[in-house]
Scaffold this active site. Structure first.
Site, short mmCIF file in Angstrom:
data_model
loop_
_atom_site.label_atom_id
_atom_site.label_comp_id
_atom_site.label_asym_id
_atom_site.label_seq_id
_atom_site.Cartn_x
_atom_site.Cartn_y
_atom_site.Cartn_z
N GLU A 1 -7.58 -11.10 -2.97
CA GLU A 1 -6.57 -10.32 -2.24
C GLU A 1 -6.71 -10.53 -0.73
O GLU A 1 -5.72 -10.62 -0.01
CB GLU A 1 -6.69 -8.83 -2.61
CG GLU A 1 -5.49 -8.05 -2.14
CD GLU A 1 -5.19 -6.81 -2.95
OE1 GLU A 1 -5.69 -6.68 -4.09
OE2 GLU A 1 -4.44 -5.97 -2.45
N ALA B 1 2.53 2.33 -5.44
CA ALA B 1 2.35 3.78 -5.47
C ALA B 1 0.95 4.20 -5.03
O ALA B 1 0.60 5.37 -5.10
CB ALA B 1 2.65 4.31 -6.88
N ASP C 1 -10.94 -0.59 -5.12
CA ASP C 1 -10.00 -0.64 -6.24
C ASP C 1 -10.49 -1.58 -7.34
O ASP C 1 -10.47 -1.25 -8.53
CB ASP C 1 -8.62 -1.09 -5.76
CG ASP C 1 -8.10 -0.23 -4.62
OD1 ASP C 1 -8.69 0.84 -4.39
OD2 ASP C 1 -7.12 -0.63 -3.97
N SER D 1 -3.26 1.16 -7.25
CA SER D 1 -3.96 -0.12 -7.46
C SER D 1 -3.41 -0.97 -8.57
O SER D 1 -4.15 -1.51 -9.38
CB SER D 1 -5.45 0.12 -7.70
OG SER D 1 -6.01 0.61 -6.56
N SER D 2 -2.09 -1.11 -8.58
CA SER D 2 -1.50 -2.04 -9.55
C SER D 2 -2.02 -3.46 -9.29
O SER D 2 -2.24 -4.23 -10.22
CB SER D 2 0.03 -2.01 -9.46
OG SER D 2 0.44 -2.26 -8.14
C1 GLA Z 1 -6.18 0.51 -0.47
C2 GLA Z 1 -7.24 -0.58 -0.47
C3 GLA Z 1 -8.63 0.00 -0.65
C4 GLA Z 1 -8.89 1.15 0.31
C5 GLA Z 1 -7.73 2.14 0.31
C6 GLA Z 1 -7.88 3.19 1.36
O1 GLA Z 1 -6.11 1.09 -1.72
O2 GLA Z 1 -6.99 -1.50 -1.50
O3 GLA Z 1 -9.59 -1.02 -0.51
O4 GLA Z 1 -9.15 0.67 1.59
O5 GLA Z 1 -6.48 1.48 0.51
O6 GLA Z 1 -8.96 4.00 1.06
#
Ligand code: GLA
Length: 390
Positions: free
Chosen positions: A161, A124, A173, A127-128
């Site tokens: 990641e 979604a 994130d 940032s899960s």
């Molecule tokens: C994802 C990535 C982040 C960032 C955003 C866009 O959430 O994990 O590092 O690049 O996209 O801002």
């Protein structure tokens, strides 16, 4: 998704593994502005939110990692032996990637039984995955009886990641999942990792609207955007001295080089360069209490992500549109990587509940999809929790 509290998770763990676990938690985030700027060494303005990944762990005597989740059936098994850990495919890779990175840094992670419970909606844009990585890092560090500064934890999770999962994400994130602070957004300089807290007025709520269109970062388009930015930097570094990233480029410098680069590269660079300026301006306007300007900056950010960076989608645009003109609406935009996921709206608290209802109704009328809508405030990151503040 059913939410378990820490006690229920511990009970579930005892049922499955017949042992008493320790539980580690880390939050997801919403980004108010500064999208696709982090991997360009730029600025971002996210807040942690009160949805957590919880990781219940106990050490094992052997070198096996047994991984289960309260949401998915499958049990994963890996071995932290000298041969190293390998990607297995699936949510377990975020946890294994962290274990692999810790081992690479010489931290002896023992075998472990692990049960994961995620409250952050998956795919979604909240940032899960970073929440799971950070909670796992806290868990493994505790098992290994090792300590690591929070910034290093964030960087290690990002590397997990990038290198293990294969999504070339930036630092935003993981950083805010560690460093978020209740009542604040975190303005982060993604080059120096210096950050400043920017208070969110008490009278403002975040209303997060999930388009229910899932996004996937580990493939395709996200990594393509990164490559396009790098192509832009190569061209600009030939024209100007001292350009290492799009962060180093001014709008005037970029405009002067428009004819020396393919149009698509120019559009991508234009988004990033202007978005960095918008982050700094948004922090300034939030501090000054000028919410009208904050709303305008968020609208500009969305338009730029839609038209220049091309990471929005029809559903995100409709969700942004659905918020326009509703009582209490301050500003809204897509949040996170894009290609689906959520919008974030700043809404006056007294109107937030009605706003949430109306936006959902309008979106459903246009798309036939019933969206999930969450009302949130800025929460503490995992670092605050381990310092014993909660
Ligand atoms: C994802 C990535 C982040 C960032 C955003 C866009 O959430 O994990 O590092 O690049 O996209 O801002």
């Amino acid at each position: 998704m059913a939410q378990l509290d820490a006690q229920e998770l511990a009970q579930a763990f005892r049922r499955q593994f017949e042992m008493e676990p320790k539980i580690f938690s880390a939050p997801g985030r919403v980004n108010l502005i500064g999208e696709h700027t982090d991997y360009n060494d730029g600025f971002v303005l996210p807040s942690a939110i009160g949805f957590y990944a919880h990781v219940a762990v106990v050490p094992r005597k052997d070198t096996k990692i047994i991984l289960r989740s309260t949401e998915f059936e499958q049990t994963f098994e890996a071995n932290i032996s000298s041969a190293g850990l390998h990607k297995l495919g699936g949510w377990c890779d975020y946890v294994l990637g962290v274990a692999a990175q810790l081992s690479e840094r010489g931290i002896q992670v023992p075998g472990a039984n692990i049960l994961v419970h995620g409250e952050v909606p998956i795919g979604a844009g909240l940032s899960s995955s970073a929440a799971l990585e950070v909670a796992s890092a806290m868990g493994f560090l505790s098992l290994a009886k090792a300590e690591m500064p929070l910034k290093e934890i964030a960087k290690l999770c990002q590397r997990a990641e990038n290198e293990f999962v294969g999504a070339h994400v930036g630092i935003m994130d993981q950083f805010v999942s560690c460093h978020g602070r209740k009542g604040n957004a975190v303005m982060l300089d993604c080059r120096s990792l210096d950050c400043e807290l920017v208070p969110i007025p008490d009278s403002v709520k975040f209303v997060i609207c999930n388009t229910m269109v899932k996004h996937e970062l580990s493939g395709g388009e996200y990594n393509v955007r990164r490559q396009q930015c790098e192509a832009g930097v190569r061209i600009l570094a030939n024209a100007y001295r001292g350009i290492r990233a799009l962060r180093d480029v001014s709008l005037q410098q970029l405009q002067a080089q428009a004819s020396s680069m393919p149009e698509i590269i120019y559009k991508r660079c234009l988004h990033v360069v202007a978005e960095n300026d918008r982050v700094i301006e948004t922090a300034r306007m939030l501090r000054a209490g000028n919410l009208k300007s904050v709303g305008k900056l968020m609208a500009d950010s969305h338009a730029s992500l839609r038209d220049l960076y091309e990471v929005s989608c029809a559903e995100l645009d409709l969700m942004v549109e659905a918020a326009q003109g509703l009582l209490g609406f301050i500003g809204g935009r897509m949040t996170g990587g894009g290609f689906g996921g959520c919008t974030v709206n700043l809404v006056e608290e007294q109107h937030a509940a009605k706003f949430a209802e109306m936006v959902a109704e309008r979106y459903k009328a246009k798309t036939t999809i019933s969206p999930d809508v969450f009302m949130c405030s800025a929460a503490d990151g995992a670092g605050v929790e381990i310092e014993g503040r909660r």
